[in-house]
Design a protein around this motif. Structure first.
Motif, PDB file in Angstrom:
ATOM      1  N   PRO A  15      -1.409 120.574  30.117  1.00 15.66           N
ATOM      2  CA  PRO A  15      -2.123 120.328  28.855  1.00 15.66           C
ATOM      3  C   PRO A  15      -1.291 119.563  27.829  1.00 15.66           C
ATOM      4  CG  PRO A  15      -2.470 122.584  29.593  1.00 15.66           C
ATOM      5  CD  PRO A  15      -1.406 122.009  30.475  1.00 15.66           C
ATOM      6  N   LEU A  16       0.033 119.786  27.834  1.00 19.70           N
ATOM      7  CA  LEU A  16       0.890 119.026  26.923  1.00 19.70           C
ATOM      8  C   LEU A  16       0.824 117.543  27.246  1.00 19.70           C
ATOM      9  CD1 LEU A  16       4.165 121.188  26.778  1.00 19.70           C
ATOM     10  CD2 LEU A  16       2.564 120.798  24.904  1.00 19.70           C
ATOM     11  N   TYR A  17       1.023 117.225  28.523  1.00 18.20           N
ATOM     12  CA  TYR A  17       1.025 115.810  28.921  1.00 18.20           C
ATOM     13  C   TYR A  17      -0.338 115.175  28.677  1.00 18.20           C
ATOM     14  CZ  TYR A  17       1.131 111.579  31.657  1.00 18.20           C
ATOM     15  OH  TYR A  17       1.015 110.258  32.035  1.00 18.20           O
ATOM     16  N   TYR A  18      -1.399 115.889  29.024  1.00 21.78           N
ATOM     17  CA  TYR A  18      -2.747 115.343  28.813  1.00 21.78           C
ATOM     18  C   TYR A  18      -2.958 114.992  27.340  1.00 21.78           C
ATOM     19  CZ  TYR A  18      -7.812 115.123  28.319  1.00 21.78           C
ATOM     20  OH  TYR A  18      -9.094 114.721  28.003  1.00 21.78           O
ATOM     21  N   THR A  19      -2.540 115.884  26.458  1.00 23.89           N
ATOM     22  CA  THR A  19      -2.733 115.656  25.023  1.00 23.89           C
ATOM     23  C   THR A  19      -1.965 114.428  24.552  1.00 23.89           C
ATOM     24  OG1 THR A  19      -3.092 118.019  24.637  1.00 23.89           O
ATOM     25  CG2 THR A  19      -2.437 116.693  22.731  1.00 23.89           C
ATOM     26  N   PHE A  20      -0.719 114.288  24.982  1.00 22.01           N
ATOM     27  CA  PHE A  20       0.087 113.160  24.530  1.00 22.01           C
ATOM     28  C   PHE A  20      -0.313 111.855  25.219  1.00 22.01           C
ATOM     29  CE2 PHE A  20       3.759 116.329  23.635  1.00 22.01           C
ATOM     30  CZ  PHE A  20       3.116 116.721  22.469  1.00 22.01           C
ATOM     31  N   PHE A  29       7.846 120.245  26.195  1.00 24.36           N
ATOM     32  CA  PHE A  29       7.804 121.248  27.260  1.00 24.36           C
ATOM     33  C   PHE A  29       9.104 122.051  27.294  1.00 24.36           C
ATOM     34  CE2 PHE A  29       8.848 122.152  31.804  1.00 24.36           C
ATOM     35  CZ  PHE A  29       7.911 123.147  32.019  1.00 24.36           C
ATOM     36  N   THR A  30      10.224 121.358  27.161  1.00 18.72           N
ATOM     37  CA  THR A  30      11.525 122.027  27.154  1.00 18.72           C
ATOM     38  C   THR A  30      11.620 123.008  25.991  1.00 18.72           C
ATOM     39  OG1 THR A  30      12.620 120.134  28.219  1.00 18.72           O
ATOM     40  CG2 THR A  30      14.026 121.675  27.025  1.00 18.72           C
ATOM     41  N   ASN A  31      11.157 122.590  24.808  1.00 18.80           N
ATOM     42  CA  ASN A  31      11.184 123.481  23.650  1.00 18.80           C
ATOM     43  C   ASN A  31      10.250 124.671  23.831  1.00 18.80           C
ATOM     44  OD1 ASN A  31      12.950 121.695  22.503  1.00 18.80           O
ATOM     45  ND2 ASN A  31      11.567 120.933  20.937  1.00 18.80           N
ATOM     46  N   LEU A  32       9.078 124.407  24.407  1.00 19.18           N
ATOM     47  CA  LEU A  32       8.127 125.490  24.645  1.00 19.18           C
ATOM     48  C   LEU A  32       8.681 126.476  25.664  1.00 19.18           C
ATOM     49  CD1 LEU A  32       5.382 126.820  24.285  1.00 19.18           C
ATOM     50  CD2 LEU A  32       4.415 125.152  25.877  1.00 19.18           C
ATOM     51  N   MET A  33       9.275 125.963  26.732  1.00 24.40           N
ATOM     52  CA  MET A  33       9.856 126.830  27.756  1.00 24.40           C
ATOM     53  C   MET A  33      11.010 127.664  27.194  1.00 24.40           C
ATOM     54  SD  MET A  33       8.237 126.875  30.555  1.00 24.40           S
ATOM     55  CE  MET A  33       9.508 127.850  31.377  1.00 24.40           C
ATOM     56  N   ALA A  34      11.743 127.126  26.224  1.00 25.20           N
ATOM     57  CA  ALA A  34      12.824 127.888  25.606  1.00 25.20           C
ATOM     58  C   ALA A  34      12.282 129.156  24.947  1.00 25.20           C
ATOM     59  CB  ALA A  34      13.551 127.028  24.574  1.00 25.20           C
ATOM     60  N   ASP A  55     -10.784 123.660  26.123  1.00 20.73           N
ATOM     61  CA  ASP A  55     -10.716 124.977  25.502  1.00 20.73           C
ATOM     62  C   ASP A  55      -9.291 125.511  25.480  1.00 20.73           C
ATOM     63  OD1 ASP A  55     -13.481 125.099  25.026  1.00 20.73           O
ATOM     64  OD2 ASP A  55     -13.859 125.817  27.049  1.00 20.73           O
ATOM     65  N   VAL A  56      -8.530 125.228  26.524  1.00 25.15           N
ATOM     66  CA  VAL A  56      -7.120 125.616  26.550  1.00 25.15           C
ATOM     67  C   VAL A  56      -6.383 124.942  25.391  1.00 25.15           C
ATOM     68  CG1 VAL A  56      -4.950 125.435  27.848  1.00 25.15           C
ATOM     69  CG2 VAL A  56      -7.082 126.011  29.043  1.00 25.15           C
ATOM     70  N   ILE A  57      -6.654 123.672  25.197  1.00 22.71           N
ATOM     71  CA  ILE A  57      -5.994 122.924  24.120  1.00 22.71           C
ATOM     72  C   ILE A  57      -6.341 123.521  22.764  1.00 22.71           C
ATOM     73  CG2 ILE A  57      -5.998 120.687  22.941  1.00 22.71           C
ATOM     74  CD1 ILE A  57      -6.195 119.408  25.755  1.00 22.71           C
ATOM     75  N   ARG A  58      -7.594 123.918  22.588  1.00 21.97           N
ATOM     76  CA  ARG A  58      -7.983 124.537  21.314  1.00 21.97           C
ATOM     77  C   ARG A  58      -7.251 125.872  21.110  1.00 21.97           C
ATOM     78  NH1 ARG A  58      -7.727 126.799  17.721  1.00 21.97           N
ATOM     79  NH2 ARG A  58      -9.241 127.656  16.245  1.00 21.97           N
ATOM     80  N   ILE A  59      -7.133 126.659  22.160  1.00 28.32           N
ATOM     81  CA  ILE A  59      -6.399 127.920  22.055  1.00 28.32           C
ATOM     82  C   ILE A  59      -4.942 127.656  21.691  1.00 28.32           C
ATOM     83  CG2 ILE A  59      -5.531 129.902  23.374  1.00 28.32           C
ATOM     84  CD1 ILE A  59      -8.158 129.792  24.980  1.00 28.32           C
ATOM     85  N   TRP A  60      -4.367 126.629  22.294  1.00 28.70           N
ATOM     86  CA  TRP A  60      -2.959 126.324  22.036  1.00 28.70           C
ATOM     87  C   TRP A  60      -2.722 125.877  20.600  1.00 28.70           C
ATOM     88  CZ3 TRP A  60      -0.104 123.840  26.803  1.00 28.70           C
ATOM     89  CH2 TRP A  60      -0.145 124.744  27.876  1.00 28.70           C
ATOM     90  N   ASP A  61      -3.722 125.276  19.963  1.00 28.19           N
ATOM     91  CA  ASP A  61      -3.579 124.964  18.530  1.00 28.19           C
ATOM     92  C   ASP A  61      -3.175 126.224  17.777  1.00 28.19           C
ATOM     93  OD1 ASP A  61      -4.334 122.307  18.862  1.00 28.19           O
ATOM     94  OD2 ASP A  61      -6.396 122.614  18.183  1.00 28.19           O
ATOM     95  N   SER A  62      -3.877 127.313  18.052  1.00 22.97           N
ATOM     96  CA  SER A  62      -3.612 128.579  17.360  1.00 22.97           C
ATOM     97  C   SER A  62      -2.291 129.199  17.814  1.00 22.97           C
ATOM     98  CB  SER A  62      -4.753 129.570  17.596  1.00 22.97           C
ATOM     99  OG  SER A  62      -5.966 129.096  17.025  1.00 22.97           O
ATOM    100  N   LEU A  63      -1.987 129.121  19.095  1.00 23.93           N
ATOM    101  CA  LEU A  63      -0.751 129.717  19.603  1.00 23.93           C
ATOM    102  C   LEU A  63       0.473 129.009  19.042  1.00 23.93           C
ATOM    103  CD1 LEU A  63      -1.540 130.434  23.369  1.00 23.93           C
ATOM    104  CD2 LEU A  63      -1.847 131.921  21.388  1.00 23.93           C
ATOM    105  N   PHE A  64       0.439 127.677  19.013  1.00 22.14           N
ATOM    106  CA  PHE A  64       1.581 126.924  18.501  1.00 22.14           C
ATOM    107  C   PHE A  64       1.751 127.115  16.990  1.00 22.14           C
ATOM    108  CE2 PHE A  64       1.092 123.547  22.102  1.00 22.14           C
ATOM    109  CZ  PHE A  64       1.529 124.489  23.022  1.00 22.14           C
TER     110      PHE A  64
END
Length: 399
Positions: free
Chosen positions: A236-241, A261-266, A332-341
């Protein structure tokens, strides 16, 4: 476009044009969903994931530096053994003499190369992403010329996969439980898998770019390397960018995705490390936290799941580890990630989202037996993610 939506876009633009971004204001706006117009989501995610600092003036220089650093990673890590030394003034004969494919030395470049291929084979199995959309099968507008140029010494990962004689095997770092992460409605049918054809020379599919990102990450992070499920995080990160309407930024989607991705995985990597499962930062603790929250919010439902011996490991493991990326369709995953991030507590809100998902299907769960309920939890029925997020916000406000 409604006047309300236009107003929201204007609110984001006002925050993002300030010399120093007001992070709390940006988080507040992003929590309710980020508009995709004008590349707003791409920019906001880069800030929320700490790839871009809050000072606007430094963006250009930081992006240039990071993108060049990623090119350096490619030059150093996607290369045939021996070639690098040959290019540094050592003859190919000397390289072959001192280091060859049968060299048992652990420091041998060839030994490292073959071990890398084991990881690469596992990544290659897993990057058939999002079978419900064709995006990842299509060619990128910006293939990696550094890798594809036949005059360079670099070897494409697709060629390594094709040419390797290693038997395909599961990498030892796979987690028990992680290997069965796919959801029924997310599985690709055989005909869909076959659509992942290698494109003509000089072209790269988007899934190949994702494969390279994961390979570089594994090389740079040997302590965790690659674990199945990371593919579902980077997708989803790559798709968005890579769909950014700003072509100048879209051109660098690969490098920008890698660092985000590296920052998120951290922040979430502990979920992927088995030795930390039972620690307070591990996945077991988080799964139990979902149930303890449910117990506080809906005792009847909690007792029903306990009575049927439905453990959180049966469903919440995947929900939490993959940030719900396999439970819903990509938009929908991308919308959820807006809130998570945008979550100031960094993914505490995810626990509430999981609890909300249970409560929203409570009537079905209360009526169902073990088999019916497991089917519901493994293939979640509610598709209106805004309803889920709203319920999760109510749970948060009631704490």
């Amino acid at each position: 476009m409604s006047s309300l939506h236009k107003s929201r876009i204007a609110d984001f633009q006002d925050v993002l044009k300030e010399p120093t971004i007001a992070l709390e204001k940006l988080q507040e706006l992003s929590f309710s969903g980020i508009p995709c117009e004008g590349g707003l989501r791409c920019l906001c995610w880069k800030i929320l994931l700490n790839y871009l600092p809050l000072e606007r003036a430094s963006w250009t220089s930081i992006l240039a530096k990071q993108r060049e650093l990623y090119s350096q990673f490619l030059r150093e890590m996607i290369i045939q053994p021996g070639i690098a030394k040959a290019n540094m003034g050592v003859s190919r004969e000397d390289v072959t003499f001192e280091d060859h494919p049968l060299n048992p030395n652990p420091d041998s470049r060839w030994n490292t190369y073959f071990k890398d291929n084991e990881v690469l084979l596992q990544i290659d199995k897993d990057v058939r992403l999002c079978p419900d959309i064709s995006f990842f099968q299509r060619a990128t507008e910006y293939p990696c010329l550094l890798i594809l140029d036949p005059q360079n010494e670099f070897e494409t990962l697709r060629k390594r996969v094709e040419q390797t004689t290693l038997k395909s095997q599961t990498v030892a770092r796979n987690r028990s439980g992680v290997t069965n992460m796919s959801s029924p409605h997310k599985n690709a049918a055989p005909s869909t898998v076959n659509e992942y054809q290698v494109l003509p020379n000089g072209c790269e599919a988007h899934w190949e770019v994702v494969e390279r990102i994961l390979f570089i990450y594994a090389k740079l992070n040997p302590g965790i390397a690659y674990v199945q499920g990371m593919n579902e995080i980077v997708g989803p990160l790559y798709y968005t960018f890579a769909t950014d309407p700003n072509s100048e930024w879209k051109e660098h989607a690969e490098a920008d995705t890698f660092f985000c991705f590296t920052n998120l995985m951290a922040e979430i990597r502990d979920n992927f490390i088995k030795s930390l499962d039972d620690s307070q930062c591990g996945i077991t603790y988080k799964m139990e936290k979902v149930y303890s929250t449910l117990k506080d919010k809906d005792m009847e439902l909690y007792l029903k799941l306990q009575e049927q011996n439905i453990k959180p490991q049966f469903f919440a493991f995947r929900w939490l580890t993959l940030l719900l990326s396999q439970e819903f369709l990509l938009p929908d995953v991308i919308r959820i990630w807006d809130s998570l991030f945008a979550d100031n507590s960094r993914f505490d809100f995810l626990l509430l989202v999981c609890c909300a998902m249970l409560i929203l299907i409570r009537e079905h769960l209360l009526e169902g037996d073990f088999t019916v309920n497991m089917r519901l939890l493994q293939d979640y029925p509610i598709t209106d993610v805004c309803q889920i997020l709203q319920k999760a916000k109510e749970l948060q406000d009631s704490q």
